[in-house]
Design an enzyme around this catalytic site. Structure first.
Site, PDB file in Angstrom:
ATOM      1  N   HIS A 125      -2.085 -12.841  -2.247  1.00 41.04           N
ATOM      2  CA  HIS A 125      -3.152 -13.511  -1.514  1.00 41.04           C
ATOM      3  C   HIS A 125      -2.823 -14.965  -1.181  1.00 41.04           C
ATOM      4  O   HIS A 125      -3.688 -15.698  -0.703  1.00 41.04           O
ATOM      5  CB  HIS A 125      -4.463 -13.406  -2.298  1.00 41.04           C
ATOM      6  CG  HIS A 125      -5.010 -12.015  -2.324  1.00 41.04           C
ATOM      7  ND1 HIS A 125      -6.185 -11.676  -2.950  1.00 41.04           N
ATOM      8  CD2 HIS A 125      -4.537 -10.859  -1.794  1.00 41.04           C
ATOM      9  CE1 HIS A 125      -6.403 -10.378  -2.811  1.00 41.04           C
ATOM     10  NE2 HIS A 125      -5.407  -9.862  -2.113  1.00 41.04           N
ATOM     11  N   HIS A 135       0.813  -1.210   0.000  1.00 39.13           N
ATOM     12  CA  HIS A 135       0.000   0.000   0.000  1.00 39.13           C
ATOM     13  C   HIS A 135       0.850   1.266   0.000  1.00 39.13           C
ATOM     14  O   HIS A 135       0.363   2.336  -0.370  1.00 39.13           O
ATOM     15  CB  HIS A 135      -0.957  -0.010   1.191  1.00 39.13           C
ATOM     16  CG  HIS A 135      -2.123  -0.918   0.989  1.00 39.13           C
ATOM     17  ND1 HIS A 135      -3.376  -0.646   1.501  1.00 39.13           N
ATOM     18  CD2 HIS A 135      -2.245  -2.089   0.314  1.00 39.13           C
ATOM     19  CE1 HIS A 135      -4.204  -1.626   1.161  1.00 39.13           C
ATOM     20  NE2 HIS A 135      -3.534  -2.516   0.441  1.00 39.13           N
TER      21      HIS A 135
END
Length: 751
Positions: free
Chosen positions: A285, A91
């Site tokens: 993920h 991020h």
């Protein structure tokens, strides 16, 4: 009667109604002066030097130990902080966008508003606090910007993944960026403005988490959104406060195919192709989980709105313990694999091996579970060893299976885990280094040997450099070539001014002005004539044994022209020039990647490719900020380039002089002349003419970019300095200094 003493002040410095409140459309020159020495605790600090003294392996060892050192105040999921730190690094880097090169991990902006309070960054405040003891230990030898990214890399390695490498060199800043346009929405998770419509509303205004009130999710699930989704440039996120996409699907609509379109748009704007995008999602993920243990109304204000007692932390959670198994971050409660702290290919296996049905998280968010109860009891709980779950997926995960372009890539990665591992390693490295610029800025022992096309590679410089006599001889040949001062200056400017201080791309080094796509840009009309003449001079010189690159010669030619123009104005002296540039090849130039550097407007040359809704003077300011110019440098460069005749296509707009090609302060003297009255000559107020107040005779013509230097109070004040009777000398000195600065913006080999 209250015992509280009355404060003698109703308000303190900096409060009250501001100029921006009165005139919100006012040109904001503050973006040219951010990150000044006044905001830094050590303006002379040399971060590269400090980083080189870092015990890099000891730091990595400490970071590895931190991964499994769970703290009671914020316990690690599955006993491992790795997934949290991967998200933190992702991020930080993931705010980068190719449109203007802004965002990214390069200066540690995740510590400051607005990023530290974005809804998509919930709980990353805790991640950085977990890092503080290590940052404290190593001090200024490691910046926050580098530490955030390195920690993500170490997290991957600690969970069994082999990374591609890591390079340091990201120096911290000490205040928020003011130049980055994140969108115009006034509420978190708003998206109406960036898509040019008013339909998308904030899902949880003021709360700073991703979860809407349950009743608002999927109200228009069957509506086709594709025709409405034309994302505003240069944005690379679908809603205010998100990094990329809404994980529930566009506007909370759980449609995997529509989600795939959003993913392709946003990841593409961050310079990722389809294969890199699939690799990043599938690789990222493989680890960790999302958090949505309870309703969103349990979550308190974001860090910038939280109380002092929270000491910069936000999103205080009153659901249960507020942490661990009760954590609320995105509002989604998803665990993808049975090995969330170990690298594996299970994410893709689960994605394709199960059939999925829509369900909701405890917070009411749309997510997916295997049909018929399959997979139950195969996935561990993050905090309770006695609990087991079925794997689950986000709408954005299912996009990899149902998007017609992503599906074959994802299936190939599923069947070939080694290909996924290599693609993820390379895409992750690109993600966390995309905004670092040329390899000359890279530091550290883990820098890969492989040169990558997205790094805009350059050949190695010839160690033999030309001397002063060679430079003088080349200048003489250039000035005898028949090319005008304006042509030489404009070509050098076209080459150097592609530089962006945001992602450190562009600039004169490489001479890519002669290659596609730059040679075909509308802004570069006419440079082919100059390049042909310079290539002839280069060939003749290089046949003599010594070598000069075309990149150097382009800059040297412009420098010679500036010197001549100054001499013609009565000033002696030379303009600084340092050789060492090289010429890139076509094979070293990614045409698609360089296309985003095309100047759609360049006020320094009075060029605009088309008419835009943004005013020309604001586009000029944006360009100046990308060139790292101050307001005085912006002012003196525009005034100088005008009188030198450097306008695009030979335009006379703003050429307020009767002796073009001479480096005089005429632009400022004539702009500030009160005997001239200005009036618009176009309906859109883009062009103007200046007439003698007495005779009505037209004396000059100018653009908005020209007239702003007499209209805007701050720019007029600077123009008055250069337009005064004693300002001519200063004008020449300042122009020469600013010119050399722009010509060397990309010379990181000199810094």
């Amino acid at each position: 009667m209250s015992n509280e003493s009355k404060c003698p002040f109703h308000q303190t410095a900096g409060g009250g109604t501001t100029n921006r409140d009165w005139w919100p459309d006012q040109l904001n020159l503050r973006i040219l002066h951010q990150h000044s020495s006044k905001s830094s605790p050590d303006p002379d600090f040399d971060y590269a030097k400090a980083f080189k003294s870092l015990d890099f392996q000891a730091l990595k060892k400490d970071l590895t130990a931190l991964m499994t050192d769970s703290q009671d105040w914020w316990p690690a999921d599955f006993g491992h902080y790795g997934p949290l730190f991967i998200r933190m690094a992702w991020h930080s880097a993931g705010t980068y966008r190719i449109g203007d090169g802004r965002g990214g991990a390069g200066s540690g902006q995740q510590r400051f508003a607005p990023l530290n309070s974005w809804p998509d960054n919930v709980s990353l405040d805790k991640a950085r606090r977990l890092l503080w003891p290590i940052k404290q230990k190593y001090g200024n030898k490691i910046s926050w910007a580098d530490l955030i990214v390195l920690t993500g890399n170490v997290a991957l390695e600690s969970m069994g993944f082999k990374t591609f490498g890591f390079s340091g060199g990201r120096a911290d800043v000490w205040e928020p960026d003011e130049d980055v346009y994140w969108g115009s929405e006034k509420v978190w998770l708003g998206g109406d403005t960036r898509y040019g419509k008013d339909q998308l509303k904030a899902q949880a205004p003021g709360q700073g988490d991703l979860v809407a009130e349950p009743a608002k999710h999927g109200e228009e699930q069957n509506r086709d959104l594709s025709a409405e989704r034309n994302l505003e440039n240069p944005l690379a996120a679908v809603q205010m406060g998100l990094i990329y996409v809404n994980p529930e699907g566009p506007e909370g609509n759980p449609d995997p195919v529509a989600s795939g379109k959003d993913i392709r748009e946003t990841f593409g704007r961050m310079a990722m192709n389809d294969e890199e995008t699939v690799a990043l999602i599938a690789g990222g993920h493989a680890f960790g989980k999302t958090h949505g243990a309870g309703p969103a109304d349990n979550v308190g204000p974001e860090p910038e709105a939280a109380g002092l007692e929270l000491q910069g932390l936000g999103w205080a959670n009153k659901f249960g313990t507020g942490k661990g198994g009760d954590a609320i971050t995105s509002g989604l409660e998803v665990i993808w694999t049975s090995t969330p702290t170990k690298w594996s290919n299970e994410y893709l296996n689960n994605l394709f091996n199960f059939e999925w049905e829509l369900t909701k998280s405890p917070a009411g968010a749309h997510q997916w579970r295997p049909k018929e109860g399959k997979g139950a009891g195969t996935v561990p709980d993050a905090h309770d060893p006695g609990k087991k779950h079925a794997p689950s997926m986000l709408t954005s995960d299912l996009a990899l299976r149902f998007d017609p372009i992503y599906e074959p890539i994802a299936r190939r990665f599923k069947d070939n885990p080694d290909q996924l591992a290599d693609a993820f390693a390379r895409a992750w490295y690109k993600l966390i280094h995309r905004d670092m610029g040329p390899l000359a800025r890279y530091l550290g022992p883990e820098m890969p040997n492989e040169e990558l096309l997205w790094q805009d590679p350059l050949p190695k410089a010839d160690p033999s450099t030309i001397g002063e006599q060679d430079i003088a001889a080349l200048k003489a040949k250039v000035l005898a070539s028949g090319l005008s001062v304006g042509e030489l200056v404009s070509t050098a400017w076209a080459s150097a001014s592609t530089f962006r201080g945001s992602d450190k791309r562009g600039g004169a080094n490489g001479a890519r002005l002669r290659l596609a796509p730059q040679k075909g840009w509308a802004a570069n009309q006419g440079v082919d004539k100059v390049l042909a003449a310079l290539e002839k001079i280069q060939g003749e010189f290089n046949n003599g044994g010594k070598k000069i690159s075309l990149a150097d010669l382009i800059v040297l030619a412009g420098t010679a022209a500036v010197e001549k123009a100054a001499k013609d104005a009565g000033y002696s002296g030379s303009v600084g020039f340092r050789p060492g540039r090289v010429d890139a090849s076509e094979a070293q130039t990614d045409v698609e990647s360089f296309a985003v550097l095309e100047p759609l407007a360049d006020g320094f040359r009075n060029f605009s490719k088309a008419r835009y809704s943004v005013k020309a003077e604001k586009l000029l300011l944006d360009k100046a900020q990308l060139l790292t110019l101050t307001a005085p440098e912006l002012t003196v460069l525009v005034g100088g380039l005008r009188v030198l005749g450097a306008n695009h296509g030979g335009s006379k707009l703003g050429v307020f002089t009767d002796k073009p090609g001479t480096l005089s302060n005429d632009f400022f003297r004539n702009l500030l002349d009160m005997s001239v009255e200005w009036k618009p000559t176009s309906a859109d107020n883009e062009t103007f003419e200046g007439r003698d107040r007495k005779t009505g005779q037209v004396k000059w013509s100018g653009s908005r970019v020209d007239l702003v230097f007499g209209s805007h109070a701050q720019l007029r004040a600077l123009s008055e300095v250069y337009g005064s009777s004693d300002g001519a000398d200063k004008f020449v000195r300042d122009f020469v200094a600013a010119w050399q600065k722009v010509m060397e913006l990309d010379r990181f080999d000199l810094k």
